[in-house]
Design a protein around this motif. Sequence first.
Motif, PDB file in Angstrom:
ATOM      1  N   TYR A 127       0.726  -1.055   0.066  1.00 56.00           N
ATOM      2  CA  TYR A 127      -0.068  -0.019  -0.242  1.00 56.00           C
ATOM      3  C   TYR A 127       0.908   1.507  -0.060  1.00 56.00           C
ATOM      4  N   THR A 128       0.830   1.932  -1.026  1.00 55.30           N
ATOM      5  CA  THR A 128       1.533   3.339  -1.040  1.00 55.30           C
ATOM      6  C   THR A 128       0.563   4.519  -0.883  1.00 55.30           C
ATOM      7  N   TYR A 129       1.229   5.319  -0.073  1.00 59.77           N
ATOM      8  CA  TYR A 129       0.516   6.568   0.404  1.00 59.77           C
ATOM      9  C   TYR A 129       0.987   7.759  -0.516  1.00 59.77           C
ATOM     10  N   LEU A 130       0.094   8.311  -1.475  1.00 55.73           N
ATOM     11  CA  LEU A 130       0.716   9.423  -2.551  1.00 55.73           C
ATOM     12  C   LEU A 130       1.252  10.521  -1.884  1.00 55.73           C
ATOM     13  N   ASP A 131       0.622  11.128  -0.665  1.00 56.34           N
ATOM     14  CA  ASP A 131       0.893  12.424  -0.366  1.00 56.34           C
ATOM     15  C   ASP A 131       2.218  12.455   0.599  1.00 56.34           C
ATOM     16  N   THR A 132       2.674  11.379   1.115  1.00 54.97           N
ATOM     17  CA  THR A 132       3.996  11.145   1.779  1.00 54.97           C
ATOM     18  C   THR A 132       5.024  10.380   1.172  1.00 54.97           C
ATOM     19  N   GLY A 133       4.658   9.476   0.192  1.00 58.13           N
ATOM     20  CA  GLY A 133       5.612   8.546  -0.463  1.00 58.13           C
ATOM     21  C   GLY A 133       5.627   7.323   0.291  1.00 58.13           C
ATOM     22  N   SER A 134       5.183   7.343   1.688  1.00 53.92           N
ATOM     23  CA  SER A 134       5.248   6.173   2.556  1.00 53.92           C
ATOM     24  C   SER A 134       4.621   4.977   2.000  1.00 53.92           C
ATOM     25  N   LYS A 135       4.945   3.655   2.490  1.00 59.84           N
ATOM     26  CA  LYS A 135       4.475   2.382   1.972  1.00 59.84           C
ATOM     27  C   LYS A 135       4.340   1.579   2.831  1.00 59.84           C
ATOM     28  N   TYR A 136       3.281   0.542   3.072  1.00 54.80           N
ATOM     29  CA  TYR A 136       3.314  -0.567   3.933  1.00 54.80           C
ATOM     30  C   TYR A 136       3.681  -1.931   3.099  1.00 54.80           C
ATOM     31  N   VAL A 137       4.597  -2.647   3.133  1.00 46.82           N
ATOM     32  CA  VAL A 137       4.697  -4.002   2.511  1.00 46.82           C
ATOM     33  C   VAL A 137       4.731  -5.112   3.476  1.00 46.82           C
ATOM     34  N   HIS A 153       9.347   4.790   5.080  1.00 43.01           N
ATOM     35  CA  HIS A 153       9.299   6.200   4.987  1.00 43.01           C
ATOM     36  C   HIS A 153      10.553   6.716   4.291  1.00 43.01           C
ATOM     37  N   LEU A 154      10.609   8.192   4.091  1.00 40.19           N
ATOM     38  CA  LEU A 154      11.563   8.675   3.376  1.00 40.19           C
ATOM     39  C   LEU A 154      13.110   8.395   4.023  1.00 40.19           C
ATOM     40  N   ASN A 155      13.325   8.579   5.441  1.00 41.46           N
ATOM     41  CA  ASN A 155      14.657   8.196   5.874  1.00 41.46           C
ATOM     42  C   ASN A 155      14.682   7.126   6.798  1.00 41.46           C
ATOM     43  N   HIS A 156      13.584   6.392   7.051  1.00 41.75           N
ATOM     44  CA  HIS A 156      13.611   5.172   8.027  1.00 41.75           C
ATOM     45  C   HIS A 156      12.549   4.206   7.687  1.00 41.75           C
ATOM     46  N   ARG A 157      12.551   3.192   8.410  1.00 44.21           N
ATOM     47  CA  ARG A 157      11.162   2.344   8.131  1.00 44.21           C
ATOM     48  C   ARG A 157      11.182   1.641   9.516  1.00 44.21           C
ATOM     49  N   TYR A 158       9.994   1.016   9.710  1.00 44.48           N
ATOM     50  CA  TYR A 158       9.829   0.100  10.853  1.00 44.48           C
ATOM     51  C   TYR A 158       9.588  -1.293  10.311  1.00 44.48           C
ATOM     52  N   GLN A 159      10.080  -2.344  11.048  1.00 47.28           N
ATOM     53  CA  GLN A 159       9.999  -3.567  10.655  1.00 47.28           C
ATOM     54  C   GLN A 159       9.426  -4.328  12.052  1.00 47.28           C
ATOM     55  N   GLY A 160       8.303  -5.159  11.796  1.00 47.21           N
ATOM     56  CA  GLY A 160       7.834  -5.811  12.948  1.00 47.21           C
ATOM     57  C   GLY A 160       6.407  -6.418  12.525  1.00 47.21           C
ATOM     58  N   ASN A 161       5.601  -6.671  13.540  1.00 51.07           N
ATOM     59  CA  ASN A 161       4.293  -7.380  13.293  1.00 51.07           C
ATOM     60  C   ASN A 161       3.344  -6.569  13.528  1.00 51.07           C
ATOM     61  N   PHE A 162       2.094  -6.729  12.745  1.00 57.98           N
ATOM     62  CA  PHE A 162       0.899  -5.553  12.978  1.00 57.98           C
ATOM     63  C   PHE A 162      -0.235  -6.573  13.432  1.00 57.98           C
ATOM     64  N   GLN A 249       2.332   7.511   8.742  1.00 56.04           N
ATOM     65  CA  GLN A 249       3.591   7.571   9.335  1.00 56.04           C
ATOM     66  C   GLN A 249       3.660   6.294  10.114  1.00 56.04           C
ATOM     67  N   SER A 250       5.088   6.335  10.323  1.00 49.59           N
ATOM     68  CA  SER A 250       5.593   5.261  11.512  1.00 49.59           C
ATOM     69  C   SER A 250       4.784   5.807  12.849  1.00 49.59           C
ATOM     70  N   PRO A 251       4.119   4.824  13.370  1.00 51.40           N
ATOM     71  CA  PRO A 251       3.433   5.249  14.660  1.00 51.40           C
ATOM     72  C   PRO A 251       4.370   5.485  15.790  1.00 51.40           C
ATOM     73  N   ILE A 252       4.059   6.460  16.523  1.00 51.78           N
ATOM     74  CA  ILE A 252       4.908   6.877  17.843  1.00 51.78           C
ATOM     75  C   ILE A 252       6.327   6.995  17.682  1.00 51.78           C
ATOM     76  N   LEU A 253       6.590   7.534  16.498  1.00 47.59           N
ATOM     77  CA  LEU A 253       8.099   7.549  16.359  1.00 47.59           C
ATOM     78  C   LEU A 253       8.874   8.666  17.215  1.00 47.59           C
ATOM     79  N   GLU A 254       7.801   9.660  17.605  1.00 52.64           N
ATOM     80  CA  GLU A 254       8.598  10.700  18.504  1.00 52.64           C
ATOM     81  C   GLU A 254       9.070  10.091  19.818  1.00 52.64           C
ATOM     82  N   ASN A 255       8.411   8.849  20.194  1.00 55.64           N
ATOM     83  CA  ASN A 255       8.965   8.343  21.445  1.00 55.64           C
ATOM     84  C   ASN A 255      10.168   7.472  21.207  1.00 55.64           C
ATOM     85  N   SER A 256      10.844   7.471  20.088  1.00 57.48           N
ATOM     86  CA  SER A 256      11.833   6.255  19.857  1.00 57.48           C
ATOM     87  C   SER A 256      13.091   7.053  20.175  1.00 57.48           C
ATOM     88  N   ASP A 257      13.113   8.221  20.771  1.00 55.96           N
ATOM     89  CA  ASP A 257      14.319   9.050  21.260  1.00 55.96           C
ATOM     90  C   ASP A 257      15.435   9.170  19.901  1.00 55.96           C
TER      91      ASP A 257
END
Length: 258
Positions: A127-137, A153-162, A249-257
Amino acid sequence: MSDVGSEDFEDEQGYLGEYEGERNEAGERHGLGRAVLVNGDSYQGMYERGKRSGQGTYRFKNGARYIGEYYMNLKHGQGVFYYPDGSKYEGSWVDDQRQGHGIYTYPNGDTYDGEWLQHQRHGQGVYTYLDTGSKYVGTWAMGKMESAGELIHLNHRYQGNFLNNKPTGPGKYVFDIGCEQHGEYVQEDQDKGDAEEEEPVTTTVLKWKPSAVTGLSHWAAAKDSPSSGWNLSEEAKGQTTQEKPKGAQSPILENSDQ
């Protein structure tokens, strides 16, 4: 609005609308023909023993249009459906439903390219989001992000279970600067409302709990990593418009320090 054909609708006199085309010895619509239905829809294409079968184009009076294969009056095989809201599905159909591999383009420009089951995103897909360029694979289950997946995302990505479109349990953020942050997503109760209330309202929030920062693992550093983990189909194979998954966007990224 439904994308199911309406040729079988009859009025009180049993009138099915106008038809011009070929018939068999039994007088049934058979071969190439064109029908204008009593509800204003129209169909032009192949018939077999009175049923839409083979290649054809069905136009709905509300502006929707289907171009593709039919079997026994049902969309079945490969076809393209153009929806009134501007969205489009191109791919495989089974018994009048999106099923198999297909590409759905949403009204806002987002796209989903992957597997379907009974009109729902199901299996492996992107799934690709047009406005941000982010995608879920990754993996989907009846329209929702489920099991192993990756949010890119543009400069990072999150890998895990959903689970139910949200990350759950252990995972990691991979940053383009050359490091990974490992941790897990947990649900925590959070009191909400006036402290003087006898029974404060409690809500559950999702929080990222980091545990370690490391260098890049071999898999995360691989350029083809977005597709290497799930064996996504490379073949390019409506009527309810699918809702897009929440949270580009990556959820709760602001808590990743970070």
